[in-house]
Write an enzyme that holds these catalytic residues in place. Structure first.
Site, mmCIF file in Angstrom:
data_model
loop_
_atom_site.group_PDB
_atom_site.id
_atom_site.type_symbol
_atom_site.label_atom_id
_atom_site.label_comp_id
_atom_site.label_asym_id
_atom_site.label_seq_id
_atom_site.Cartn_x
_atom_site.Cartn_y
_atom_site.Cartn_z
ATOM 1 N N SER A 222 -1.513 16.471 1.239
ATOM 2 C CA SER A 222 -2.839 15.895 1.066
ATOM 3 C C SER A 222 -3.800 16.944 0.504
ATOM 4 O O SER A 222 -3.594 17.457 -0.590
ATOM 5 C CB SER A 222 -3.321 15.291 2.392
ATOM 6 O OG SER A 222 -4.407 14.422 2.181
ATOM 7 N N HIS B 147 0.277 7.109 3.256
ATOM 8 C CA HIS B 147 -0.239 8.464 3.133
ATOM 9 C C HIS B 147 0.504 9.371 4.101
ATOM 10 O O HIS B 147 0.331 9.293 5.313
ATOM 11 C CB HIS B 147 -1.741 8.502 3.421
ATOM 12 C CG HIS B 147 -2.363 9.841 3.128
ATOM 13 N ND1 HIS B 147 -2.629 10.272 1.850
ATOM 14 C CD2 HIS B 147 -2.743 10.858 3.952
ATOM 15 C CE1 HIS B 147 -3.156 11.477 1.891
ATOM 16 N NE2 HIS B 147 -3.223 11.864 3.153
ATOM 17 N N ASP C 147 -0.727 4.220 -1.126
ATOM 18 C CA ASP C 147 -1.461 5.163 -0.282
ATOM 19 C C ASP C 147 -2.895 4.673 -0.122
ATOM 20 O O ASP C 147 -3.624 4.528 -1.112
ATOM 21 C CB ASP C 147 -1.442 6.544 -0.950
ATOM 22 C CG ASP C 147 -2.036 7.652 -0.098
ATOM 23 O OD1 ASP C 147 -2.923 7.374 0.738
ATOM 24 O OD2 ASP C 147 -1.613 8.815 -0.276
#
Length: 330
Positions: free
Chosen positions: A146, A302, A274
């Site tokens: 991320s 995600h 996501d």
């Protein structure tokens, strides 16, 4: 690379995001144990680096896998422990450098961390490369999750061919490579009610602790009324790290415009469902350099990518797939 398909019992991007983070088995082997080192920084601050204890197994020349965590993550995040377990089983050394303020203790300096922290990523990787050389270890491989993935690819793009002095290959998992698109997406609807509230709770607490350390650093009342990442980054993250405001920060820190400058093998893995990263914002083949592999499966959520039968399932598909991709380029 093998294709990914989510289990039928876990449909949709939100379920594929939330379930693995809360309920999936993180490790197959024994509980993950770390040995922590504290590194002093040039500006009088520190970062904490957690090294996998007890590994690698009988491989003094083993590669080192470095994992940069995501927003408000740590070495105890579900994905970090899953990667640590895979590294242990594969005979690799493994390290999680914590971004400032994320290791359980507030950092000292009037700053925190951000999505485009190129200098910090570069300093960490250079030091770990020297650590590997001193112990006779193998190549350094780096993955970022991320926020950490965007920062890693942003660094690789900035460095160009010089990145190979520190790493042999890099991979970004579910990185919001267009920070504006991701930042606005997480501030709307279900995302705002669930994910934004979760992040803001810990981020605000750390910001208030930082203000107690450095009175006058930012406007307390403005932050008290901030309820999304756009406002938080405009009040706190951007000015503390030299940006003119949130829009300037999100534009300059995004890795997407720099992917064509990457000169080491790089993987950008993003699920198209996501909830944090709109599919329309993902890079296309013509927007990246020849060393960059884009992998954009339809499912995964995600940092989820669950696999297996109904509970108890696991999240081991992700570290195995990404880890093996990196190892093939070591």
């Amino acid at each position: 690379m093998k294709s990914y398909h989510a289990p039928r019992w876990l449909p949709g991007g939100n379920l594929q995001t939330i379930w693995p983070s809360l309920y999936a088995r993180r490790v197959i082997g024994p509980r993950i144990h770390y040995q922590r080192e504290r590194w002093d920084t040039a500006d009088g601050d520190f970062i904490d680096v957690d090294f996998l204890a007890g590994g690698p197994s009988a491989k003094p020349d083993a590669p080192l896998l470095v994992l940069f965590h995501g927003l408000e993550g740590s070495s105890r995040s579900h994905y970090a422990e899953a990667f640590a377990d895979w590294a242990r089983a594969s005979g690799l050394a493994f390290a999680v450098p914590h971004f400032r303020g994320c290791s359980g203790e507030i950092n000292r300096a009037p700053r925190a961390y951000h999505s485009g922290d190129v200098e910090e990523v570069g300093w960490i990787l250079a030091r770990l490369r020297e650590w590997q050389r001193a112990r006779g270890g193998g190549p350094v491989l780096a993955a970022g999750v991320s926020l950490g993935g965007n920062a890693l690819l942003r660094w690789a793009g900035e460095m160009g061919a010089a990145a190979s002095d520190s790493v042999s290959a890099v991979a970004a998992v579910c990185a919001p490579l267009d920070l504006a698109a991701g930042g606005h997406a997480i501030g709307r609807g279900f995302n705002r009610q669930v994910y934004t509230r979760m992040f803001m709770r810990t981020m605000k607490a750390k910001a208030y602790a930082k203000l107690a350390q450095h009175p006058g650093l930012f406007d307390h009342e403005r932050l008290r009324h901030a309820h999304d990442l756009y406002a938080f980054d405009d009040i706190f993250t951007a000015p503390l790290h030299g940006f003119a405001g949130v829009d300037d920060y999100w534009r300059r820190a995004s890795a997407k415009p720099h992917l064509d400058r990457i000169r080491v093998p790089a993987l950008a893995l993003n699920a198209r469902n996501d909830p944090f990263v709109p599919a329309a914002s993902l890079p296309r083949e013509g927007e990246v350099g020849g060393q960059v592999t884009l992998w954009q499966p339809a499912e995964g959520g995600h940092v989820g990518f669950p696999q297996g039968k109904a509970p108890p399932g696991n999240v081991f598909w992700l570290p195995q797939a990404v880890g093996n991709w990196l190892l093939e380029r070591a």
